[in-house]
Design a protein around this motif. Sequence first.
Motif, PDB file in Angstrom:
ATOM      1  N   GLU A  50     -78.681  72.953  20.102  1.00 54.06           N
ATOM      2  CA  GLU A  50     -77.787  71.822  19.852  1.00 54.06           C
ATOM      3  C   GLU A  50     -77.503  71.104  21.163  1.00 54.06           C
ATOM      4  O   GLU A  50     -77.204  71.731  22.182  1.00 54.06           O
ATOM      5  N   ARG A  51     -77.554  69.777  21.112  1.00 53.35           N
ATOM      6  CA  ARG A  51     -77.340  68.967  22.304  1.00 53.35           C
ATOM      7  C   ARG A  51     -75.897  68.482  22.300  1.00 53.35           C
ATOM      8  O   ARG A  51     -75.468  67.782  21.382  1.00 53.35           O
ATOM      9  N   ARG A  52     -75.129  68.840  23.347  1.00 51.33           N
ATOM     10  CA  ARG A  52     -73.727  68.465  23.448  1.00 51.33           C
ATOM     11  C   ARG A  52     -73.546  67.528  24.653  1.00 51.33           C
ATOM     12  O   ARG A  52     -74.219  67.672  25.676  1.00 51.33           O
ATOM     13  N   THR A  53     -72.646  66.578  24.533  1.00 46.65           N
ATOM     14  CA  THR A  53     -72.341  65.650  25.623  1.00 46.65           C
ATOM     15  C   THR A  53     -71.033  66.084  26.277  1.00 46.65           C
ATOM     16  O   THR A  53     -70.004  66.214  25.602  1.00 46.65           O
ATOM     17  N   ILE A  54     -71.077  66.316  27.617  1.00 46.53           N
ATOM     18  CA  ILE A  54     -69.928  66.822  28.352  1.00 46.53           C
ATOM     19  C   ILE A  54     -69.517  65.778  29.386  1.00 46.53           C
ATOM     20  O   ILE A  54     -70.363  65.235  30.122  1.00 46.53           O
ATOM     21  N   ALA A  55     -68.208  65.490  29.447  1.00 41.48           N
ATOM     22  CA  ALA A  55     -67.659  64.609  30.495  1.00 41.48           C
ATOM     23  C   ALA A  55     -67.019  65.494  31.568  1.00 41.48           C
ATOM     24  O   ALA A  55     -66.055  66.226  31.289  1.00 41.48           O
ATOM     25  N   TRP A  56     -67.560  65.428  32.807  1.00 39.00           N
ATOM     26  CA  TRP A  56     -67.114  66.303  33.891  1.00 39.00           C
ATOM     27  C   TRP A  56     -66.181  65.547  34.840  1.00 39.00           C
ATOM     28  O   TRP A  56     -66.409  64.376  35.170  1.00 39.00           O
ATOM     29  N   HIS A  57     -65.133  66.294  35.291  1.00 43.22           N
ATOM     30  CA  HIS A  57     -64.230  65.812  36.341  1.00 43.22           C
ATOM     31  C   HIS A  57     -64.250  66.869  37.451  1.00 43.22           C
ATOM     32  O   HIS A  57     -63.953  68.048  37.189  1.00 43.22           O
ATOM     33  N   HIS A  58     -64.579  66.452  38.666  1.00 41.48           N
ATOM     34  CA  HIS A  58     -64.722  67.382  39.780  1.00 41.48           C
ATOM     35  C   HIS A  58     -63.573  67.186  40.774  1.00 41.48           C
ATOM     36  O   HIS A  58     -63.260  66.055  41.164  1.00 41.48           O
ATOM     37  N   THR A  59     -62.982  68.308  41.190  1.00 38.21           N
ATOM     38  CA  THR A  59     -61.882  68.275  42.166  1.00 38.21           C
ATOM     39  C   THR A  59     -62.150  69.342  43.235  1.00 38.21           C
ATOM     40  O   THR A  59     -62.326  70.537  42.893  1.00 38.21           O
ATOM     41  N   PRO A  60     -62.179  68.991  44.518  1.00 40.21           N
ATOM     42  CA  PRO A  60     -62.437  69.992  45.577  1.00 40.21           C
ATOM     43  C   PRO A  60     -61.219  70.884  45.800  1.00 40.21           C
ATOM     44  O   PRO A  60     -60.078  70.445  45.667  1.00 40.21           O
ATOM     45  N   LEU A  61     -61.493  72.135  46.117  1.00 40.78           N
ATOM     46  CA  LEU A  61     -60.454  73.101  46.479  1.00 40.78           C
ATOM     47  C   LEU A  61     -60.525  73.328  47.993  1.00 40.78           C
ATOM     48  O   LEU A  61     -61.598  73.609  48.549  1.00 40.78           O
TER      49      LEU A  61
END
Length: 931
Positions: free
Chosen positions: A479-490
């Motif tokens: 199954e193909r899923r669409t993911i919206a990513w948010h990246h935050t540095p630590l």
Amino acid sequence: MKKSSPRPYRLSLKWRAFALTSLVLLGLAVLITWISYKSLMDQFQNDQQASQRDQRHQIETSLQSASNGLKELAAVAAASGSLNLALSSLDPDQIAKSLQNQWPTLQLDAGINELAIFDLQGKPLAFYGERMKGADRTPPISWLLQVVESEKPNDLLLCATSCLQFAAVPILVQGENAGILMVSRSLVDVMSYFQRSSGGDIALLTRRKGSEERNDSEREIHAWNSYSLALTHQNVVLPVIKEISQKVSVDELSVHPENIEYQGRQYEASVIPLKTGRENQASSSGYFLSIEDVTQQLEDIQSMTRVVFLVALLGWLCSEVFLLFILWKPIFRIRLLSQHLPGLARGEFEELRAQVARHSESRAQDEIDVLADTAIELSYQLERLENEVSARGQMLRKQVGELERERDLVSGLMNTAQVLVVVHGGEDDILMTNRYAMELLDASESKLLGGAFTGHFLPFAREFTDGQQESDLMTPNGERRTIAWHHTPLSTWAHGKTATISVGLDITDRKIAEVRLAWLANRDPLTALYNRRYFEEVLTHAVVSDMHGAMLYMDLDRFKEVNELGGHQAGDQLLVMISELFQKQLTHSGTIARLGGDEFAILMENASPEQAVLLAKTITQSLEKISLNVDGQRHRAIASIGIALYPDHGATPKELMASADFAMYRAKEDPVQRWHLLSSQTDKRALQERVYWEERIRHALEHNGFELWGQPIANVEGLEVTHHEVLLRMRPSEGEGIISPGSFIPVAERSGQIVTIDRWVISESLKMMKSWGSTDRRLAVNVSGQSLHDETLTDFLKASLEANDVAAQRLIIEVTETTAVTDFSTARCILQDIRDMGCAIALDDFGVGFSSFYYLDQLPVDYIKIDGSFIQDLPENRRSQMIVRAIVEIAKGFGKQTVAEFVDREAVYIILKEYGVNYIQGYWLGKPQPF
């Protein structure tokens, strides 16, 4: 001390038990009474039927006995020696005197009216007594000759001015037939015998022939065209017979008896037709009428029924008093427990023990005592537990405070959030992941840790957009899923390493919904063709200067019949079949759209008139191959196609669509060709006329060129006006009279101006109602089909009612039956919303559709307005009477009120009142007048 909370119930158990048993016992009382009454009435009917069978048998027996006696008298007279000698001599004078000695005895003792002697050819030789004249009062010669041929006695019954029995026997002289002897006697003796044996009253009646007059006109029964020859108790029975004759025919009485009430008495009447002895068939002239007074029997049945009902009521009353006596004290104790037991939850232990304790150390007498003792024991235990819980609670609160400070907030969030949370280092290695990410990839934590973040989670990453990065993720099940990513540095991680936390949100469903919404924005959901909005956009870009082409406007003929006969599912199925045909054969011809309902349009850019006509012919021929079979009935796809060219017939999209629509209506006038290309001068004049009225309607809307008229609607019983129907008129120009809606409403419906007109009428009607002040006057406003399918109608109506401070109950919305069922599901929803506001709904022109009664129960309407075509000829048209009566009865069954339109005379009003119509409207009540 805290007080007990109020009882959470409205009716105590005692009274509920009392009410329930009362309903059951009262129901039994009514049932017993009804069964008793039904049994008595059935027994009465059986007795009456048996009595009527006995009466018929007695009359038949009496007639047969009288006939046999008459034959015997005739045989005795025929055996007279003097008669034999006279016949042997063939001397007429001697034959005439041969029975002079016997005749007085036959006349006085046997009741013989007439005695006649005939030769073997039926020629009369001698007569004794009163000679009857007339073909219908004397036996035919053929009957006499039958006696000669059979050499057997025969009888005959004739009824004219009187009912007579005839008997004829052959006269034998020396063993040979020498003549015929015939005697006759009246049936009055049979009546006397019947009255003595049955005890009932009886009448002998005969039918009049032509304009025959009788001496005693009082005995004439005109309704039956009959005359009473004889009857018992004439002063009593004759008026009853005349009353019966006004209500029922003789033929109906001969089939089954009838009951009638006359001067406070109940009578049962039945007819017994007379039968001829020759053919054993019912006589068409004479019959017996039996009259029986059954008043006393019916009164006895009613009296017995009342006694049974009173006894049943007395039994119910005694049972309820006894039940109340038994339950009073136990229910009181149960109510006391129910009032104080909830106090245990509030800590009211002392109050419970004070109210519920038995104040006795004796053993429990019943379940209520056990319950009371248990409640007291429970109160002691709960009191001890409450003290313990209070002490432990203080200690636990201290411990919880410490645990809350130490709770791992991050771990809890990561494992519960339905998002992907991944911490990865500067070398793209995965340092930590949450449970949802592992479940999505169906991988364990040990497998993911140390792996490449981009390899596992960003295999199809796209560029950053608005601070987020989208990526497609393939799950193990494909199954193909669409993911919206948010990246935050630590800034720091374990051992001082830098890391990044990435939070991914699954937006697959949102993306699918966006694609679906984008498709639905331009497509019709039923047929998958382009919708009106998209078609109008394409038309706007196509109809510009220096461009040419054609537009085909198609409307399905008789599509309404498919919806009414096969249901809306059949109509939808036919639309899908047509759209599939268009998609297979016409995709390259131009832009194809469903404009709504059964209307389609095709835009052919850069097309010539010949190409447009060729396409119209192709569509017409292709549609002939489409048919739909529903419940054994075949529906065919037939369409009328209008063709308009641009820029010849319209330089703007609106003008082009109006021209194509007009051409479509011209195509409907030609059932053979079924398409029409605008070209003639006649088309031009008609278009000019349409444009003229469209402009005039627009001017009237902008400059108050309309006015409201009203026609009264009154209830049938008192002819009191209850409300008015609002009618629209256009103010005239110079030299004109007031303009009726028939001149401009059809144009408004085709141009779409009808929606604006509807809203103007609603607004002005509500303003007028507001000006009337505090009154209950109501108005009925007509709403068109286009407004009914406008989803903003309910919001507009609600806002208008609030703005004018008019109660919704004073407004009635009228829609035609055709409008309501064209798009049934949409119409029903909007009408229900309007009805929920408080407005009443009236269904106008009811009865003209094929399935009127089918939709009646499903539409949320309050009034049924019967179509005027059934009302105008109501006194003369039997079919209209049947239809109107059926509509009224079915409307009553569904709880709807009926309104009859076009009532133009009193005769129509009288019939409608008899049928039970609730309201009337028409010129007889009042003509339309301006408000």
